[in-house]
Design a protein around this motif. Structure first.
Motif, PDB file in Angstrom:
ATOM      1  N   GLY A   1       9.628   1.819   3.712  1.00  0.00           N
ATOM      2  CA  GLY A   1       8.965   0.949   2.753  1.00  0.00           C
ATOM      3  C   GLY A   1       9.919   0.617   1.604  1.00  0.00           C
ATOM      4  O   GLY A   1      11.048   1.120   1.553  1.00  0.00           O
TER       5      GLY A   1
ATOM      6  N   ARG B   1       6.420   1.465  -1.154  1.00  0.00           N
ATOM      7  CA  ARG B   1       5.316   0.540  -0.881  1.00  0.00           C
ATOM      8  C   ARG B   1       5.439   0.056   0.560  1.00  0.00           C
ATOM      9  O   ARG B   1       6.529  -0.296   1.026  1.00  0.00           O
ATOM     10  CB  ARG B   1       5.384  -0.640  -1.843  1.00  0.00           C
ATOM     11  CG  ARG B   1       4.058  -1.359  -2.022  1.00  0.00           C
ATOM     12  CD  ARG B   1       4.186  -2.546  -2.957  1.00  0.00           C
ATOM     13  NE  ARG B   1       5.118  -3.529  -2.407  1.00  0.00           N
ATOM     14  CZ  ARG B   1       6.185  -3.993  -3.070  1.00  0.00           C
ATOM     15  NH1 ARG B   1       6.475  -3.584  -4.289  1.00  0.00           N
ATOM     16  NH2 ARG B   1       6.969  -4.892  -2.499  1.00  0.00           N
ATOM     17  N   TYR B   2       4.317   0.020   1.250  1.00  0.00           N
ATOM     18  CA  TYR B   2       4.295  -0.432   2.651  1.00  0.00           C
ATOM     19  C   TYR B   2       3.446  -1.681   2.788  1.00  0.00           C
ATOM     20  O   TYR B   2       2.497  -1.885   2.035  1.00  0.00           O
ATOM     21  CB  TYR B   2       3.766   0.686   3.549  1.00  0.00           C
ATOM     22  CG  TYR B   2       4.681   1.887   3.541  1.00  0.00           C
ATOM     23  CD1 TYR B   2       5.708   2.001   4.468  1.00  0.00           C
ATOM     24  CD2 TYR B   2       4.537   2.892   2.571  1.00  0.00           C
ATOM     25  CE1 TYR B   2       6.577   3.083   4.432  1.00  0.00           C
ATOM     26  CE2 TYR B   2       5.399   3.969   2.537  1.00  0.00           C
ATOM     27  CZ  TYR B   2       6.422   4.066   3.465  1.00  0.00           C
ATOM     28  OH  TYR B   2       7.279   5.117   3.439  1.00  0.00           O
ATOM     29  N   GLU B   3       3.832  -2.523   3.747  1.00  0.00           N
ATOM     30  CA  GLU B   3       3.152  -3.812   3.930  1.00  0.00           C
ATOM     31  C   GLU B   3       2.282  -3.796   5.192  1.00  0.00           C
ATOM     32  O   GLU B   3       2.322  -2.846   5.965  1.00  0.00           O
ATOM     33  CB  GLU B   3       4.208  -4.926   4.055  1.00  0.00           C
ATOM     34  CG  GLU B   3       5.269  -4.927   2.976  1.00  0.00           C
ATOM     35  CD  GLU B   3       4.709  -5.195   1.579  1.00  0.00           C
ATOM     36  OE1 GLU B   3       3.639  -5.833   1.482  1.00  0.00           O
ATOM     37  OE2 GLU B   3       5.322  -4.745   0.590  1.00  0.00           O
TER      38      GLU B   3
ATOM     39  N   GLN C   1       8.121   7.595  -4.152  1.00  0.00           N
ATOM     40  CA  GLN C   1       7.080   6.703  -3.684  1.00  0.00           C
ATOM     41  C   GLN C   1       7.672   5.423  -3.099  1.00  0.00           C
ATOM     42  O   GLN C   1       8.707   4.944  -3.564  1.00  0.00           O
ATOM     43  CB  GLN C   1       6.160   6.344  -4.854  1.00  0.00           C
ATOM     44  CG  GLN C   1       4.704   6.296  -4.462  1.00  0.00           C
ATOM     45  CD  GLN C   1       3.788   6.380  -5.676  1.00  0.00           C
ATOM     46  OE1 GLN C   1       4.170   6.045  -6.793  1.00  0.00           O
ATOM     47  NE2 GLN C   1       2.567   6.826  -5.451  1.00  0.00           N
TER      48      GLN C   1
ATOM     49  N   ARG D   1      11.130   1.153  -1.979  1.00  0.00           N
ATOM     50  CA  ARG D   1      11.029   2.256  -2.933  1.00  0.00           C
ATOM     51  C   ARG D   1      10.508   1.749  -4.284  1.00  0.00           C
ATOM     52  O   ARG D   1      11.035   0.781  -4.833  1.00  0.00           O
ATOM     53  CB  ARG D   1      12.393   2.910  -3.100  1.00  0.00           C
ATOM     54  CG  ARG D   1      12.383   4.199  -3.886  1.00  0.00           C
ATOM     55  CD  ARG D   1      13.642   4.972  -3.611  1.00  0.00           C
ATOM     56  NE  ARG D   1      13.692   5.350  -2.186  1.00  0.00           N
ATOM     57  CZ  ARG D   1      13.656   6.617  -1.762  1.00  0.00           C
ATOM     58  NH1 ARG D   1      13.604   7.606  -2.618  1.00  0.00           N
ATOM     59  NH2 ARG D   1      13.702   6.894  -0.470  1.00  0.00           N
ATOM     60  N   THR D   2       9.459   2.390  -4.807  1.00  0.00           N
ATOM     61  CA  THR D   2       8.889   1.974  -6.098  1.00  0.00           C
ATOM     62  C   THR D   2       9.085   3.047  -7.150  1.00  0.00           C
ATOM     63  O   THR D   2       9.035   2.776  -8.343  1.00  0.00           O
ATOM     64  CB  THR D   2       7.384   1.690  -5.968  1.00  0.00           C
ATOM     65  OG1 THR D   2       6.766   2.837  -5.354  1.00  0.00           O
ATOM     66  CG2 THR D   2       7.123   0.464  -5.118  1.00  0.00           C
TER      67      THR D   2
ATOM     68  N   MET E   1       0.848  -1.207   0.000  1.00  0.00           N
ATOM     69  CA  MET E   1       0.000   0.000   0.000  1.00  0.00           C
ATOM     70  C   MET E   1       0.876   1.247   0.000  1.00  0.00           C
ATOM     71  O   MET E   1       2.053   1.187   0.371  1.00  0.00           O
ATOM     72  CB  MET E   1      -0.920  -0.010   1.239  1.00  0.00           C
ATOM     73  CG  MET E   1      -0.219   0.210   2.566  1.00  0.00           C
ATOM     74  SD  MET E   1      -1.303  -0.051   4.012  1.00  0.00           S
ATOM     75  CE  MET E   1      -0.759  -1.694   4.530  1.00  0.00           C
ATOM     76  N   ARG E   2       0.288   2.371  -0.388  1.00  0.00           N
ATOM     77  CA  ARG E   2       1.043   3.614  -0.382  1.00  0.00           C
ATOM     78  C   ARG E   2       0.989   4.250   1.002  1.00  0.00           C
ATOM     79  O   ARG E   2       0.142   3.892   1.834  1.00  0.00           O
ATOM     80  CB  ARG E   2       0.477   4.579  -1.432  1.00  0.00           C
ATOM     81  CG  ARG E   2       0.869   4.177  -2.859  1.00  0.00           C
ATOM     82  CD  ARG E   2       0.140   5.017  -3.857  1.00  0.00           C
ATOM     83  NE  ARG E   2      -1.303   5.029  -3.561  1.00  0.00           N
ATOM     84  CZ  ARG E   2      -2.189   5.770  -4.199  1.00  0.00           C
ATOM     85  NH1 ARG E   2      -1.803   6.580  -5.165  1.00  0.00           N
ATOM     86  NH2 ARG E   2      -3.465   5.711  -3.883  1.00  0.00           N
TER      87      ARG E   2
ATOM     88  N   ASP F   1      -2.391   5.326   2.090  1.00  0.00           N
ATOM     89  CA  ASP F   1      -3.272   4.238   2.561  1.00  0.00           C
ATOM     90  C   ASP F   1      -2.928   3.856   3.999  1.00  0.00           C
ATOM     91  O   ASP F   1      -3.805   3.544   4.805  1.00  0.00           O
ATOM     92  CB  ASP F   1      -3.122   3.003   1.665  1.00  0.00           C
ATOM     93  CG  ASP F   1      -3.492   3.297   0.225  1.00  0.00           C
ATOM     94  OD1 ASP F   1      -4.506   4.001   0.021  1.00  0.00           O
ATOM     95  OD2 ASP F   1      -2.766   2.860  -0.683  1.00  0.00           O
TER      96      ASP F   1
END
Lengths: 217, 217
Positions: B29, B38-40, B36, B31-32, B1-2, B5
């Motif tokens: 997180g 991504r987090y879990e 940005q 890095r995408t 999720m971002r 979120d």
């Protein structure tokens, strides 16, 4: 007694006592000389009460003032005093209320309290505290409902009943007020301390060195 | 999720999350893109844990770090984790230790704990908390000894035994650690809230409007 005796007997440093006097939290003594005043036992009691609020209850000066005013108001019913103390203590321990899903949790907590037939105000802060706990439990993926609180409700009911009964019917308003305040704060501290000690004990039995040894043996 | 979120699902404001990331309380997180990551789910769990410490446990950032490090240390026995949590929570609620007569009170509290055969460290902060309560009670002229704590000890023993038993033997260390921490803090909040609500109830029955009316009738 002199202000130095007040300090010695209460264990509160002199500058702190002078600060309470300036702030009007402690009433002035009777002036006996230009730079001296006499203090009575009631000053000592008051000073100890202030320290209970600040040291044990974690209250700030504003909250101390609110509670002391409530104690001193002879027209405030004892039940309202009890409510003032609870609400003031809760302002010291803010509870998140903006978490998602909170209002549903609040509804189920309120239903649970209703089912216990406890006469508590709709805005009693303990309700929000319980809803916040439930929100956190669900946030951690615990699949539980409000009945998980049942052992705590049962214990609380029994303790609180004893505690309120403990106040003598012959007590003056001032005595009853002090007992309400002391009982709420001091025995809450005792209860929390006892539970933590008991947790340490059972944690030691289950996870401590001996338990580890027997598991790996 | 971002990260947005993460903020929405946890109810924690974006700037606060960024602050936790900078402070290293929340792991970064994946890095995408340049701006940005991504987090879990584990970020969400961790974030909720931090909020429990700060909002409900009243812990400062230093204490949060201490507890998180203890949870993350796979070699720290669970019993030591339990001890770390208790000690860290107590540094948030300082107990006066300089009151006159404190050491005698401490001796009688320690004797009482010994008689319960609870396995708790000699420096467990709950001991000092109980001695401080006893000192305050005596300061108010209450003629009582440590046996006044008996109903609280009995209740604490029963609750703590259930609470530690509640941890599944199949739980991973991480799960057991989370349960120890959550159980200690969240159910303490629940217990305190329940007792205050029950006090309000019994205070209402004894001192409330109806009781007042029937007394003066």
């Amino acid at each position: 007694m002199r202000i130095s005796d007040l300090s010695r007997r209460s264990g509160v440093p002199l500058p702190t006592i002078k600060f309470y006097l300036r702030e009007g939290l402690l009433q002035s003594g009777v002036r006996t000389a230009r730079n001296q005043a006499r203090y009575e036992e009631e000053h000592l009691v008051r000073l100890r009460l202030i320290r209970i609020f600040t040291d044990i209850g974690g209250a700030n000066l504003g909250s101390v003032r609110t509670i002391l005013n409530a104690i001193n108001d002879p027209y405030l019913p004892l039940h309202d005093l009890c409510t003032v103390v609870h609400r003031t203590l809760y302002t010291e321990q803010p509870v998140t209320e903006d978490a998602p899903g909170m209002s549903e949790e609040q509804a189920s907590v309120d239903k649970y309290i209703d089912a216990l037939a406890w006469r508590v105000a709709p805005d009693a802060p303990g309700r929000a505290a319980l809803a916040s706990v439930m929100t956190s439990l669900h946030g951690f993926g615990w699949d539980c409902d409000v009945n998980i609180f049942a052992p705590y409700a049962e214990v609380a009911d029994r303790l609180a009943c004893q505690e309120i009964e403990f106040i003598s019917p012959d007590a003056t308003r001032a005595e009853a007020a002090a007992t309400v305040v002391i009982g709420t704060i001091l025995f809450e501290t005792a209860l929390v301390a006892m539970r933590r000690l008991a947790q340490e004990h059972y944690s030691c039995i289950r996870f401590g060195f001996d338990a580890e040894q027997s598991r790996t043996a």
